[in-house]
Scaffold this active site. Sequence first.
Site, short mmCIF file in Angstrom:
data_model
loop_
_atom_site.label_atom_id
_atom_site.label_comp_id
_atom_site.label_asym_id
_atom_site.label_seq_id
_atom_site.Cartn_x
_atom_site.Cartn_y
_atom_site.Cartn_z
N ASP A 123 8.75 -9.54 -9.88
CA ASP A 123 9.55 -10.32 -8.94
C ASP A 123 10.49 -9.34 -8.26
O ASP A 123 10.98 -8.40 -8.91
CB ASP A 123 10.34 -11.44 -9.62
CG ASP A 123 10.84 -12.45 -8.59
OD1 ASP A 123 10.09 -12.79 -7.67
OD2 ASP A 123 11.99 -12.90 -8.71
N GLY B 85 7.69 -8.86 4.22
CA GLY B 85 9.03 -9.11 3.70
C GLY B 85 10.07 -8.76 4.76
O GLY B 85 9.95 -9.12 5.93
N TYR B 86 11.07 -8.00 4.34
CA TYR B 86 12.15 -7.60 5.24
C TYR B 86 11.97 -6.17 5.77
O TYR B 86 12.91 -5.57 6.28
CB TYR B 86 13.50 -7.74 4.51
CG TYR B 86 13.80 -9.17 4.14
CD1 TYR B 86 14.47 -10.02 5.02
CD2 TYR B 86 13.38 -9.70 2.93
CE1 TYR B 86 14.74 -11.34 4.69
CE2 TYR B 86 13.63 -11.03 2.58
CZ TYR B 86 14.31 -11.83 3.46
OH TYR B 86 14.56 -13.15 3.14
N HIS C 246 11.05 0.71 -4.19
CA HIS C 246 11.47 0.12 -5.46
C HIS C 246 10.27 -0.20 -6.33
O HIS C 246 10.27 0.03 -7.54
CB HIS C 246 12.30 -1.13 -5.20
CG HIS C 246 11.63 -2.14 -4.31
ND1 HIS C 246 11.05 -1.82 -3.09
CD2 HIS C 246 11.43 -3.48 -4.46
CE1 HIS C 246 10.54 -2.91 -2.55
NE2 HIS C 246 10.75 -3.91 -3.36
N ARG C 247 9.23 -0.75 -5.71
CA ARG C 247 8.04 -1.14 -6.46
C ARG C 247 7.29 0.10 -6.97
O ARG C 247 6.82 0.13 -8.11
CB ARG C 247 7.14 -2.00 -5.57
CG ARG C 247 6.13 -2.83 -6.34
CD ARG C 247 5.53 -3.91 -5.46
NE ARG C 247 6.50 -4.94 -5.16
CZ ARG C 247 6.94 -5.25 -3.93
NH1 ARG C 247 6.47 -4.61 -2.89
NH2 ARG C 247 7.82 -6.20 -3.75
#
Length: 201
Positions: free
Chosen positions: A72, A157-158, A184-185
């Site tokens: 998530d 996404g953003y 980040h992922r």
Amino acid sequence: MYKMLLASNNKYKEREFLQFINKSNYPITLLTTHLAKDIGIIPETGSSYLDNALIKANIVYQYYRLPVLADDSGMELTEFSNLPGIYSNRYAGSNTNDKDNCNKLRKFLLKKKLTFTPAKYSCVLVYQYQLNKYQKFEATWNGKICSLDLYPDEGFGYDPMFIPNGCNKTLAELDSSYKSTYSHRARAVRKLMKYIIEKSL
């Protein structure tokens, strides 16, 4: 070779994870399937990224009885109580899309008369290998959100609004290889890989 099933109905996340894992030298084969067809849409009713990742991991593990990788993630405005956070994917409401979410966020920033504001992407991965047994891996990516309408149809996404620290372009403008290295992922996946490799020694 470890095999795990990706718990995601998001085609963009699926593509990213496959790029991170199956196209690398990691000792993992990431499997994908039609979760929406088999299980349906999994509700994200948790109060944190970890809660939501565990909800997905548990449901998918119990259905397929295979090790599961679930995540998530979200985008957070650090000076505005980290909104939209865990609600990033449904910030504009149910039955909306990435463009709707970006438009709502853009209106929020314009109302505050902000062109840029500090932001970060956050990700929590869960690797569930048995019933109620899992490992978690977390990572963030710092940058800023831009309220200008730049490349709205690129990335997901953003990404059309997020400018990583050290860059002068949004993620929508940057090559996908940059994201697969620094995101980040990607960082959370590298932590997972380190765990898998050390476990296999």
